[in-house]
Design a protein around this motif. Sequence first.
Motif, mmCIF file in Angstrom:
data_model
loop_
_atom_site.group_PDB
_atom_site.id
_atom_site.type_symbol
_atom_site.label_atom_id
_atom_site.label_comp_id
_atom_site.label_asym_id
_atom_site.label_seq_id
_atom_site.Cartn_x
_atom_site.Cartn_y
_atom_site.Cartn_z
ATOM 1 N N HIS A 151 0.875 -1.094 0.026
ATOM 2 C CA HIS A 151 0.066 0.046 0.151
ATOM 3 C C HIS A 151 0.837 1.265 0.066
ATOM 4 N N ASP B 49 5.599 2.278 7.223
ATOM 5 C CA ASP B 49 4.388 1.963 6.887
ATOM 6 C C ASP B 49 3.806 2.745 5.731
ATOM 7 N N ASN B 50 3.794 2.874 4.453
ATOM 8 C CA ASN B 50 4.702 1.733 3.757
ATOM 9 C C ASN B 50 5.395 2.003 2.729
ATOM 10 N N GLU C 69 -5.263 1.991 2.194
ATOM 11 C CA GLU C 69 -5.254 0.881 3.129
ATOM 12 C C GLU C 69 -5.260 1.557 4.350
ATOM 13 N N ASP C 70 -4.682 2.727 4.745
ATOM 14 C CA ASP C 70 -4.707 3.500 5.905
ATOM 15 C C ASP C 70 -5.877 4.502 5.865
ATOM 16 N N ASP D 126 3.963 -5.162 3.673
ATOM 17 C CA ASP D 126 3.776 -3.947 4.488
ATOM 18 C C ASP D 126 4.652 -3.805 5.952
ATOM 19 N N ASP D 127 5.149 -2.754 6.082
ATOM 20 C CA ASP D 127 6.148 -2.625 7.317
ATOM 21 C C ASP D 127 7.275 -3.375 7.098
#
Length: 403
Positions: free
Chosen positions: A229, A241-242, A273-274, A302-303
């Motif tokens: 994302h 992130d990210n 996504e966030d 992710d992350d």
Amino acid sequence: MDTAYLLTEAKEYLRRLCVDIPTRRLGSAGNRAATDLFAGIVSSFGFETESPEFDCIDWSQDGVDLTADATSYEAFASPYSLGCDVTAPLLVLSSVEKLEAAQASGIIVLLRGDLAKEQLMPKNFPFYNPDEHRRIIQLLEAKKPAAIIAATSRDVQMVGSMYPFPLFEDGDFDIPSVYMTDEEGTRLAKHAGEVVSLESRTQRIPAKGCNVIARKGTAPGCTVVLFAHIDARLGTPGANDNASGVVVLLLLAELLADYAGGLGIELVAMNGEDYYSNPGEQLYLARNADRFHDIVLGTNLDDVGYYRGRIAYSLYDCPPDMAGSIRRTFSRHGGLIEGESWYQGDHGLFLMNQRPALAITSELLGELMSEITHTPKDNLEVVDPTKLVTLALALWDLLLHLA
Ligand SMILES: [Zn+2]
């Protein structure tokens, strides 16, 4: 391509995504700059790209003034909330039963205790959305208070280290709301029944966002999909992130510049996504409803760049030969371990469609969530670019092996 060159590239991409672009929140100019950047770079490595758009909102705020009996209280506008300017009696509520029995029309309600213990899922959120959350939202919409003040403590599971956390983060919920610490809520609750004044200055701005989908390979009926994302949460640079996952896809695109194999490869910069309603995921699901069966492996990054701990991967519904290939390939690359399963990420889209999935994150995801994720601390200082190079090389190795 040597690792020193890839490391230079990784640092450059991180700088462009997190420094040149100060925010990648969905709906912002920075978000558009990031998707344009991604599309431009992957195209330059011979990927066919498309950027399907969706509607969203950007949001801005200019503070909250809350007074009761000539005393000011500190409160913050809930992200994506409408603003308000109301003077009305204060009603304090701490349980669903109390809310059910309340007469709240036109007044200001202070939600505390059980009602404010965890962030409520957005009303139209299509994935995880518990009945208890839906019930609270329905009751509030039926009772029609003029505004809501939420007094919250911590909810590490949903909102990481934020204190206080916004009880509502929902551009589809139209009762203006603000939030404050539980301590401030205790002080404000002493004014129950009195007239209080609340002004919250916010703006919802209609905007557009897009996913970027990049494809290569001669057999699109047999495809490995890799998601990262590209959006960041409101109020964070989103380095780990990210931007970290996006940079790995960009390095991978360069490693695959001369790829002409049969296996279809699809790199996706997923957007939203966030953001409260996951519009990018919803669009991806809708556009791919009849081709999920072509996906032999769905991967989500992710992350992945946290400087502490190792990179951790986890497998979901992978057939034994696929799982064996992944484990053997990754064991040849130092710094990757098989870690615990997690289900909150975009790999859920593959699982919902019964496709095998591979999720990659940090082995210290719990530490990240409780201290760094979704805060200003998620900046370049917490990302180790060598991890991104390691992961890109491991994924390249895996893709060539699967091809
Ligand atoms: Zn993320």
